[in-house]
Design a protein around this motif. Structure first.
Motif, short mmCIF file in Angstrom:
data_model
loop_
_atom_site.label_atom_id
_atom_site.label_comp_id
_atom_site.label_asym_id
_atom_site.label_seq_id
_atom_site.Cartn_x
_atom_site.Cartn_y
_atom_site.Cartn_z
N ASN A 1 -99.20 22.98 -26.59
CA ASN A 1 -98.35 21.80 -26.78
C ASN A 1 -96.99 22.05 -26.15
O ASN A 1 -96.49 23.19 -26.14
N TYR A 2 -96.39 20.97 -25.66
CA TYR A 2 -95.04 21.11 -25.12
C TYR A 2 -94.35 19.75 -25.10
O TYR A 2 -95.02 18.71 -25.17
N THR A 3 -93.01 19.79 -24.99
CA THR A 3 -92.21 18.56 -24.98
C THR A 3 -91.29 18.55 -23.77
O THR A 3 -90.64 19.55 -23.48
N ILE A 4 -91.26 17.39 -23.11
CA ILE A 4 -90.31 17.15 -22.02
C ILE A 4 -89.21 16.26 -22.58
O ILE A 4 -89.48 15.30 -23.30
N TYR A 5 -87.97 16.58 -22.20
CA TYR A 5 -86.82 15.86 -22.73
C TYR A 5 -86.15 15.04 -21.64
O TYR A 5 -86.06 15.46 -20.49
N CYS A 6 -85.65 13.88 -22.06
CA CYS A 6 -84.95 12.98 -21.13
C CYS A 6 -83.68 12.50 -21.82
O CYS A 6 -83.74 11.78 -22.82
N ASN A 7 -82.54 12.91 -21.29
CA ASN A 7 -81.25 12.45 -21.78
C ASN A 7 -80.64 11.47 -20.79
O ASN A 7 -80.76 11.66 -19.58
N THR B 1 -88.35 11.71 -25.64
CA THR B 1 -89.20 12.87 -25.49
C THR B 1 -90.60 12.44 -25.09
O THR B 1 -91.06 11.36 -25.47
N LEU B 2 -91.25 13.28 -24.32
CA LEU B 2 -92.65 13.09 -23.97
C LEU B 2 -93.37 14.34 -24.44
O LEU B 2 -93.15 15.43 -23.90
N HIS B 3 -94.18 14.17 -25.46
CA HIS B 3 -94.86 15.32 -26.06
C HIS B 3 -96.30 15.39 -25.55
O HIS B 3 -97.01 14.37 -25.54
N ILE B 4 -96.67 16.58 -25.18
CA ILE B 4 -98.02 16.83 -24.67
C ILE B 4 -98.77 17.66 -25.71
O ILE B 4 -98.29 18.72 -26.13
N THR B 5 -99.90 17.16 -26.11
CA THR B 5 -100.70 17.84 -27.13
C THR B 5 -101.97 18.39 -26.50
O THR B 5 -102.70 17.66 -25.84
N ALA B 6 -102.22 19.67 -26.72
CA ALA B 6 -103.45 20.32 -26.25
C ALA B 6 -103.69 19.99 -24.78
O ALA B 6 -104.68 19.34 -24.41
N ALA B 7 -102.80 20.47 -23.95
CA ALA B 7 -102.80 20.12 -22.53
C ALA B 7 -104.14 20.44 -21.86
O ALA B 7 -104.80 21.43 -22.18
N VAL B 8 -104.49 19.58 -20.92
CA VAL B 8 -105.66 19.79 -20.07
C VAL B 8 -105.21 19.70 -18.61
O VAL B 8 -104.16 19.13 -18.30
N HIS B 9 -106.03 20.23 -17.72
CA HIS B 9 -105.66 20.33 -16.31
C HIS B 9 -105.33 18.96 -15.72
O HIS B 9 -104.44 18.84 -14.88
N ASP B 10 -106.04 17.93 -16.16
CA ASP B 10 -105.83 16.59 -15.61
C ASP B 10 -104.43 16.05 -15.85
O ASP B 10 -104.03 15.06 -15.21
#
Lengths: 113, 117
Positions: free
Chosen positions: A18-24, A73-82
């Motif tokens: 999991n990871y989060t991208i931030y946008c300010n 924020t854009l949160h990614i859960t259980a990332a996959v290659h796609d």
């Protein structure tokens, strides 16, 4: 001058994580947009966030908006290659301008096995 | 699915030549945008139109760039004379909505990849 800042700009993550991208952003806009771009391709709309506290989810991606903090924020859960792509956030160029957009620099995401 | 159509998809030309890029917005969309994408500057707004009227072209170098909408189905972006620093991907986008009503996203075309030698 309106600024839209994303971090990180580059992200390499393993599948399943999991990871989060931030946008300010520096304007008082109450609308925020997330787009995805694959290499050499066009921009594809992911989410339109229209108000403070808005949360939207599509598959493994979830976006949220805090207009008071001027943060999305854009949160990614259980990332996959796609999901490997570049993700952009954007806000109105001018408040109530009819939504000409100012974009962040983008976050290049690489999901590895 | 309705799409924004841009032509040409690729253009390679020499410095000093005129370049014309065309965009057919999605039928019924009343707002058209031109953006430029480069590695260094990212995505920059160049100009946009609502109901064919230019609203803002402050992002465009005025001495060499011009943008027009001759009719509702065609937007053009011209560069004359072109310079190597104009090399970029130029995107056209279209959308619905009046001022303050941007609850729908802009739809982007596939872009014109321009190389000025």
């Amino acid at each position: 001058e309106l600024k839209v800042e994303q971090n990180p700009l580059f992200l390499s993550m393993q599948e399943g994580k999991n990871y989060t991208i931030y946008c300010n952003y520096s304007t008082t806009s109450d609308r925020l947009y997330w787009y995805r771009q694959d290499p050499g391709k066009s921009l594809e709309s992911l989410f339109v966030l229209l108000s403070n506290g808005a949360v939207k989810q599509e598959g493994r991606l979830m976006a949220s908006l805090d207009t008071k903090a001027r943060l999305s924020t854009l949160h990614i859960t259980a990332a996959v290659h796609d999901l490997s792509a570049t993700y952009f956030c954007a806000v109105d160029h001018l408040p109530n301008s009819g939504y000409a957009l100012n974009f962040g620099k983008g976050t290049s995401l690489l999901v590895t096995p | 699915d309705a799409r924004v159509t841009q032509t040409p998809r690729h253009k390679v030309t020499e410095m000093g030549q005129e370049v014309t890029m065309r965009c057919q917005p999605i039928l019924g969309h009343n707002t058209v945008f031109w953006y430029r994408q480069t590695m260094m500057q990212g995505l920059e707004l160049l100009a946009y139109f609502r109901n064919r009227a230019p609203l803002d072209d402050s992002g465009m170098p005025k001495d060499r760039f011009s943008a027009e909408m001759p009719d509702a189905t065609l937007a053009t972006l011209k560069i004359q004379p072109s310079e190597p620093r104009d090399s970029a991907v130029y995107f056209c986008a279209s959308g619905l909505g009046r001022q303050g009503q941007s609850n729908q996203p802009q739809h982007f075309g596939d872009g014109t990849r321009l190389s000025i030698l």
